[in-house]
Design a protein around this motif. Structure first.
Motif, PDB file in Angstrom:
ATOM      1  N   SER A  35       5.256   3.540  13.179  1.00 21.43           N
ATOM      2  CA  SER A  35       4.388   4.611  13.302  1.00 21.43           C
ATOM      3  C   SER A  35       2.935   3.723  13.740  1.00 21.43           C
ATOM      4  CB  SER A  35       3.858   5.482  12.166  1.00 21.43           C
ATOM      5  OG  SER A  35       3.414   4.654  11.198  1.00 21.43           O
ATOM      6  N   THR A  36       2.795   2.537  13.562  1.00 20.25           N
ATOM      7  CA  THR A  36       1.478   1.826  13.772  1.00 20.25           C
ATOM      8  C   THR A  36       1.512   1.077  14.987  1.00 20.25           C
ATOM      9  OG1 THR A  36       0.939   1.811  11.328  1.00 20.25           O
ATOM     10  CG2 THR A  36      -0.377   0.292  12.812  1.00 20.25           C
ATOM     11  N   GLN A  89       0.827  -1.184  -0.108  1.00 23.51           N
ATOM     12  CA  GLN A  89       0.041   0.143   0.172  1.00 23.51           C
ATOM     13  C   GLN A  89       0.800   1.165   0.018  1.00 23.51           C
ATOM     14  OE1 GLN A  89      -3.463  -0.305   0.001  1.00 23.51           O
ATOM     15  NE2 GLN A  89      -3.030  -2.592  -0.052  1.00 23.51           N
ATOM     16  N   GLU A  90       0.103   2.436  -0.362  1.00 18.80           N
ATOM     17  CA  GLU A  90       0.925   3.768  -0.458  1.00 18.80           C
ATOM     18  C   GLU A  90       1.908   4.135   1.075  1.00 18.80           C
ATOM     19  OE1 GLU A  90       2.636   6.647  -2.590  1.00 18.80           O
ATOM     20  OE2 GLU A  90       1.237   5.260  -3.312  1.00 18.80           O
ATOM     21  N   GLU A  91       1.098   3.850   2.087  1.00 20.70           N
ATOM     22  CA  GLU A  91       1.750   3.991   3.416  1.00 20.70           C
ATOM     23  C   GLU A  91       2.710   3.076   3.934  1.00 20.70           C
ATOM     24  OE1 GLU A  91      -0.905   2.248   3.071  1.00 20.70           O
ATOM     25  OE2 GLU A  91      -1.779   1.524   4.973  1.00 20.70           O
ATOM     26  N   GLY A  92       3.037   1.910   3.051  1.00 19.24           N
ATOM     27  CA  GLY A  92       3.959   1.027   3.393  1.00 19.24           C
ATOM     28  C   GLY A  92       3.473  -0.323   3.977  1.00 19.24           C
ATOM     29  N   SER A  93       2.152  -0.393   4.237  1.00 23.57           N
ATOM     30  CA  SER A  93       1.600  -1.732   4.554  1.00 23.57           C
ATOM     31  C   SER A  93       1.265  -2.647   3.594  1.00 23.57           C
ATOM     32  CB  SER A  93       0.499  -1.317   5.417  1.00 23.57           C
ATOM     33  OG  SER A  93      -0.689  -1.074   4.630  1.00 23.57           O
ATOM     34  N   PHE A 135       6.061   2.257   8.432  1.00 22.81           N
ATOM     35  CA  PHE A 135       4.361   1.769   8.570  1.00 22.81           C
ATOM     36  C   PHE A 135       4.524   1.123   9.796  1.00 22.81           C
ATOM     37  CE2 PHE A 135       0.947  -0.932   8.785  1.00 22.81           C
ATOM     38  CZ  PHE A 135      -0.014   0.012   8.734  1.00 22.81           C
ATOM     39  N   ARG A 187      10.097   1.236   3.721  1.00 22.45           N
ATOM     40  CA  ARG A 187       8.602   2.076   3.837  1.00 22.45           C
ATOM     41  C   ARG A 187       7.787   0.935   4.611  1.00 22.45           C
ATOM     42  NH1 ARG A 187       5.943   1.610  -1.387  1.00 22.45           N
ATOM     43  NH2 ARG A 187       4.299   2.635  -0.457  1.00 22.45           N
TER      44      ARG A 187
END
Length: 163
Positions: A123-124, A67-71, A120, A116
């Protein structure tokens, strides 16, 4: 039984078990009520096998599904295990490159996807208050986190060895 459209499965299982597995996969794929799709977790783990044992499109699939956010995976907490597995495997490939080994794909693309994924996760993981209800998550998550940490240590050591 197997025919020209049967999926190729390279295993060390006895032939009757391998044929039964191939038949089950074929029947499941033909079932209009069943849904089979490549699994991010399983694909990521396959990347830890020797390159000759990996299905050719495994790395491409993993890179394409980030995914774009790295997941990887679902947009909610169910993405944790696939993202941990994918990140761990991509870091492992990055380590191979750092040690001078060849990998199937573009090393810079693999490394970027791994970082990436790490971004993610960093931060998660601190914001998760409840883990998803999945099988053995209390065992799988810590093992994958430890694998990622160990690979990062090995990467730092490999980089120091180049200096």
């Amino acid at each position: 039984m197997p025919n020209s459209s049967t999926l190729s499965v390279r295993t060390t299982l006895p032939l009757p078990i391998e044929l039964a597995a191939q038949q089950l996969i074929q029947e499941s794929m033909a079932d209009p009520w069943g849904e089979i799709s490549p699994a991010i977790y399983d694909t990521a783990r396959i990347l830890l096998l020797p390159r000759s044992r990996q299905p050719k499109a495994s790395l491409d699939f993993l890179l394409r599904t980030q995914q774009e956010e790295g997941s990887w995976g679902s947009p909610d907490a169910y993405c944790l295990v696939p993202t941990l597995a994918a990140t761990a495997s991509l870091l492992h490939l990055t380590l191979k490159v750092a040690r001078g080994e060849e990998i199937a794909g573009d090393a810079s693309v693999v490394s970027l996807a791994a970082w990436r994924g790490l971004g993610f996760l960093t931060s998660t993981l601190d914001t998760i208050t409840k883990l998803p209800d999945t099988v053995a998550i209390e065992l799988i998550m810590p093992a994958l986190v430890e694998e990622i940490e160990d690979t990062q240590v090995a990467l730092r050591e490999a980089e120091r060895g180049k200096s």
